[in-house]
Every structure is written in C-alpha cells, then in structure tokens.
Design a protein around this motif. Sequence first.
Motif, PDB file in Angstrom:
ATOM      1  N   VAL A 172       0.829  -1.209   0.000  1.00  0.00           N
ATOM      2  CA  VAL A 172       0.000   0.000   0.000  1.00  0.00           C
ATOM      3  C   VAL A 172       0.862   1.258   0.000  1.00  0.00           C
ATOM      4  O   VAL A 172       0.609   2.177  -0.794  1.00  0.00           O
ATOM      5  N   PRO A 173       1.905   1.360   0.838  1.00  0.00           N
ATOM      6  CA  PRO A 173       2.748   2.561   0.765  1.00  0.00           C
ATOM      7  C   PRO A 173       3.447   2.705  -0.600  1.00  0.00           C
ATOM      8  O   PRO A 173       3.592   3.828  -1.100  1.00  0.00           O
ATOM      9  N   LEU A 174       3.826   1.614  -1.188  1.00  0.00           N
ATOM     10  CA  LEU A 174       4.479   1.673  -2.497  1.00  0.00           C
ATOM     11  C   LEU A 174       3.511   2.152  -3.573  1.00  0.00           C
ATOM     12  O   LEU A 174       3.856   2.981  -4.417  1.00  0.00           O
ATOM     13  N   LEU A 175       2.266   1.642  -3.532  1.00  0.00           N
ATOM     14  CA  LEU A 175       1.254   2.084  -4.483  1.00  0.00           C
ATOM     15  C   LEU A 175       0.885   3.546  -4.266  1.00  0.00           C
ATOM     16  O   LEU A 175       0.633   4.280  -5.227  1.00  0.00           O
ATOM     17  N   THR A 176       0.859   3.989  -3.014  1.00  0.00           N
ATOM     18  CA  THR A 176       0.563   5.388  -2.706  1.00  0.00           C
ATOM     19  C   THR A 176       1.675   6.285  -3.218  1.00  0.00           C
ATOM     20  O   THR A 176       1.421   7.352  -3.808  1.00  0.00           O
ATOM     21  N   GLU A 177       2.894   5.873  -3.012  1.00  0.00           N
ATOM     22  CA  GLU A 177       4.049   6.644  -3.494  1.00  0.00           C
ATOM     23  C   GLU A 177       4.060   6.728  -5.021  1.00  0.00           C
ATOM     24  O   GLU A 177       4.459   7.744  -5.590  1.00  0.00           O
ATOM     25  N   ALA A 178       3.595   5.671  -5.679  1.00  0.00           N
ATOM     26  CA  ALA A 178       3.552   5.670  -7.143  1.00  0.00           C
ATOM     27  C   ALA A 178       2.399   6.493  -7.679  1.00  0.00           C
ATOM     28  O   ALA A 178       2.369   6.820  -8.869  1.00  0.00           O
ATOM     29  N   GLY A 179       1.421   6.843  -6.816  1.00  0.00           N
ATOM     30  CA  GLY A 179       0.268   7.623  -7.251  1.00  0.00           C
ATOM     31  C   GLY A 179      -0.876   6.757  -7.751  1.00  0.00           C
ATOM     32  O   GLY A 179      -1.798   7.269  -8.391  1.00  0.00           O
ATOM     33  N   ALA A 180      -0.832   5.479  -7.468  1.00  0.00           N
ATOM     34  CA  ALA A 180      -1.897   4.585  -7.914  1.00  0.00           C
ATOM     35  C   ALA A 180      -3.067   4.560  -6.944  1.00  0.00           C
ATOM     36  O   ALA A 180      -4.187   4.264  -7.338  1.00  0.00           O
ATOM     37  N   ILE A 181      -2.812   4.883  -5.662  1.00  0.00           N
ATOM     38  CA  ILE A 181      -3.869   4.927  -4.653  1.00  0.00           C
ATOM     39  C   ILE A 181      -3.965   6.365  -4.166  1.00  0.00           C
ATOM     40  O   ILE A 181      -2.968   6.953  -3.745  1.00  0.00           O
ATOM     41  N   VAL A 182      -5.191   6.900  -4.200  1.00  0.00           N
ATOM     42  CA  VAL A 182      -5.389   8.279  -3.769  1.00  0.00           C
ATOM     43  C   VAL A 182      -5.639   8.327  -2.274  1.00  0.00           C
ATOM     44  O   VAL A 182      -5.012   9.086  -1.554  1.00  0.00           O
ATOM     45  N   ASN A 183      -6.515   7.476  -1.764  1.00  0.00           N
ATOM     46  CA  ASN A 183      -6.882   7.472  -0.349  1.00  0.00           C
ATOM     47  C   ASN A 183      -6.270   6.233   0.295  1.00  0.00           C
ATOM     48  O   ASN A 183      -6.889   5.189   0.369  1.00  0.00           O
TER      49      ASN A 183
END
Length: 194
Positions: A172-183
């Motif tokens: 989840v942190p990796l996806l958030t850092e990539a901009g794939a997860i907004v919330n």
Amino acid sequence: MDLLACRVRQRGCRRPGKRNSSCRRQIVASRSRIKLDGRGFGTESTQPSSFFFFWIWKQHIRLLSFPHLAPRSDNFASHMAVEKAKEIVASSPVVVFSKTYCPFCTRVKQLLAQLGANYKAIELDVESDGAELQSALAEWTGQKTVPNVFVKGERIGGCDATMAMHDGGKLVPLLTEAGAIVNAKASATATPSL
C-alpha cells in the motif's frame, strides 16, 4: 541401355529372383553413372546442380554488397518487443502483465482492485503480439510466468511476491508513493488480506 530399360528387362527375366549377368552389369553401370554424374541435369542425378551453387554464391555477394536487404534476425524482433514492454511499463504507475485464464493473475488484479489502485492490465493471451511480449519479459526480467507486476517502473514479481508485500504492509505505501492509490488510509484499513 538406361536404368528404366534395365528395370523393365529385370521384370522379364525367365527365372524370378535370378538375373542374368548382363542385366547385373547394366544395373551397376547405371548406379555408378547416377552417383558420379555431378552436372545435376535430368532425373537420374542425386547431387545438387552447379546452378544451385551459383545461386548461393550470387545471394552471398548480394548480401555483402547490400546488407540492408538481408532478412532481419530474431534478435531485432526480440529487441523491439523488449522496447515495447519497457514503454508499456513506463506509461503507467502500475502495470500487470497477465492472462485472462490465469487464477494467479486474477488474484493479483482482485487485490489491486480491492486496494483501489489504478493499474493497467496487459492481457498477453488477447494481445496480437502477446507471445513476443512474454518472451521479451522473460529476457528482460528473468521471469517467464505471469502475472508480472511492475510499480513505478520496477518489477515487484509474481503473485506470491505481490501477496507477500501486501501481507508485510509494504504494498500500500508503495502504491501510494507511485500515485496509484489516492486514499491510502481508507484502503489500508478496510482491505482484509486475501
């Protein structure tokens, strides 16, 4: 007397299974003529003709003089497939190379959907050049199987590696850092592990 006439004469022998000596001599002479005739003309010769060797030499000279006319090798095609795979990976923050019938691919795509991640799925069995892309991915990453998951242009791995990252709390942190997860907070707390 040629070979055909000799065979006709063999059938007409009086004693079946026994041939007279003149017939045997003619068969030996015909066989030696077939083996030694290097001209390549007629139906009796088993060796390639001199025209064949001339044609090979001509093609060799043509390719030396005009190398751009040479057929492209498989290295060129695989290079182009690797470049296409790299372009696809660079075009989106999360890319999943998968196949529609693969249960492991379905599991990874369900996980990403539950996390609310925006991802690009490339279905290799639907794509026209899917086999070339899969072999290019194997050449590039060393992984022959699908799913092949990329986040921020870096390879995560297959299903087991993606699930292990999620269970370890690193996905989840990796996806958030990539901009794939907004919330990120809502999806991290609401998503049970698969």
